[in-house]
Design an enzyme around this catalytic site. Structure first.
Site, short mmCIF file in Angstrom:
data_model
loop_
_atom_site.label_atom_id
_atom_site.label_comp_id
_atom_site.label_asym_id
_atom_site.label_seq_id
_atom_site.Cartn_x
_atom_site.Cartn_y
_atom_site.Cartn_z
N ASP A 28 1.87 -3.31 10.40
CA ASP A 28 1.66 -3.41 8.94
C ASP A 28 0.88 -4.69 8.67
OD1 ASP A 28 1.98 -2.90 6.14
OD2 ASP A 28 3.62 -4.34 6.07
N SER A 29 0.49 -4.86 7.41
CA SER A 29 -0.21 -6.09 7.03
C SER A 29 0.71 -7.30 7.04
CB SER A 29 -0.78 -5.92 5.61
OG SER A 29 0.29 -5.70 4.71
N TYR A 60 -3.41 -6.38 2.44
CA TYR A 60 -4.51 -5.47 2.77
C TYR A 60 -4.93 -4.65 1.54
CZ TYR A 60 -4.03 -5.79 7.91
OH TYR A 60 -4.01 -6.19 9.22
N GLY A 61 -3.92 -4.38 0.69
CA GLY A 61 -4.11 -3.39 -0.37
C GLY A 61 -5.13 -3.75 -1.44
N CYS A 91 1.95 1.22 7.27
CA CYS A 91 1.21 0.64 6.15
C CYS A 91 0.49 1.78 5.44
CB CYS A 91 0.20 -0.38 6.69
SG CYS A 91 -0.88 -1.05 5.43
N GLU A 171 6.44 -10.60 -0.56
CA GLU A 171 6.15 -11.61 0.47
C GLU A 171 6.76 -12.96 0.06
OE1 GLU A 171 4.30 -11.51 3.55
OE2 GLU A 171 4.35 -9.33 3.43
N CYS A 203 4.14 2.25 -0.49
CA CYS A 203 3.81 0.98 0.18
C CYS A 203 5.07 0.56 0.92
CB CYS A 203 3.40 -0.07 -0.84
SG CYS A 203 3.20 -1.72 -0.12
N THR A 204 4.93 0.15 2.17
CA THR A 204 6.14 -0.15 2.95
C THR A 204 6.82 -1.45 2.50
OG1 THR A 204 4.69 -1.08 4.65
CG2 THR A 204 5.53 1.15 5.01
N HIS A 205 6.18 -2.20 1.62
CA HIS A 205 6.86 -3.36 1.03
C HIS A 205 7.86 -2.93 -0.06
CE1 HIS A 205 3.71 -5.73 2.94
NE2 HIS A 205 4.28 -6.85 2.54
#
Ligand code: DGL
Length: 289
Positions: A28-29, A60-61, A91, A171, A203-205
């Protein structure tokens, strides 16, 4: 359905030494893909997980397709050194480019993305055929979700919303406070007004924001979380080719392109484990691929 058929893995590619004991690569980012890696570890504790988070270059997005594609190739080149039996693209921003460009470049590797498993579940879940998608600007502008959903069921209406502020909030660890709630309301309320009964966390976040998202959507909207649905896809793939590793518990190895010391504790708390191996990779070494 062509893309989905490709994902059914009817052929196992030739590889020099692909066996049960080979690791699974996940990338992932940043830290978002850990939501997928952790669930996979819980489901298949005997699998050796090698994770790569590109924390030096996150997000990245908000970047162009070309840049995201280049980063994905560099990371796959790094993970390929471990001879993985499978690579999970954890991601959505990379998954929205499709898997073909990686499959073309790395002919011996298998890839599972996070978009197809989410779609398969969302299509089965919606009752009123109104599905919402929240994601990064890259994922939403790719239109990958509506295109793939339409291939399965043309009668489903898709409502998309880019959410550029959510990845930086995660983040930063701002996963459930008043500011975060206000921003989530701003993004999600138009989808609620449109009447969605299913919302894909594209989004994996975002699974890290699930509690805050749930406060805005209430319980009548079903949340589809790639970290819940990708694990089963992986298990089926490995079982289909007798590649499941049922050996003892393995310690996940987590590589990052930037790794401030205080981040390790955040990740240990998220994983609820001290048994994680952290490693830092110099970003300049990635660019040789
Ligand atoms: N977690 C990633 C995704 O699923 C990327 C987020 C970002 O770096 O912008 O899209």
């Amino acid at each position: 359905m062509k893309h989905l058929e490709k994902q059914s893995f009817s052929i196992l590619k030739q590889s020099k030494s692909l066996d049960k004991k080979s690791p699974i690569g996940i990338f992932d980012s940043g830290i978002g893909g850990l939501t997928v890696a952790k669930k996979l570890h819980m489901l298949l504790p005997g699998e050796k997980i090698i994770y790569f988070g590109d924390t030096a270059r996150v997000p990245y997005g908000t970047k162009s397709k070309e840049t995201i594609g280049l980063y994905a190739i560099q990371i796959t080149g790094f993970l390929a050194r471990f001879n993985p039996k499978l690579i999970i693209i954890a991601c959505h921003s990379v998954s929205s480019l499709g898997t073909h460009f990686l499959e073309k470049k790395f002919k011996n590797l298998h890839f599972i993305d996070v978009i197809n498993p989410s779609i398969e579940v969302a299509v089965r879940t919606t009752k009123n055929k109104k599905v919402g998608i929240i994601g990064t600007p890259a994922t939403i502008s790719s239109n990958r979700y509506p295109q793939l959903i339409r291939k399965i069921d043309r009668s489903i209406k898709v409502y998309q919303q880019p959410c550029p502020l959510l990845v930086p909030l995660v983040e930063e660890g701002w996963t459930d406070n008043d500011v975060t709630k206000k921003i989530i309301e701003h993004y999600i309320e138009p989808l609620i007004r449109a009447g969605i009964d299913t919302l894909i966390l594209g989004c994996t976040h975002y699974p890290l924001l699930k509690r805050a998202i749930r406060k805005v959507t209430g319980n009548s909207v079903q949340l589809i979380d790639a970290s819940d649905v990708t694990g089963m896809k992986v298990k089926n793939f490995l079982a289909q080719f007798a590649l499941l590793n049922n050996g003892g518990l393995k310690k996940p190895v987590l590589y990052f392109s930037d790794l401030p010391e205080n981040r390790k504790d955040v990740m240990r708390r998220f994983w609820k484990s001290k048994n994680l191996i952290f490693k830092k990779v110099n970003i300049d070494l990635l660019s040789v691929f």
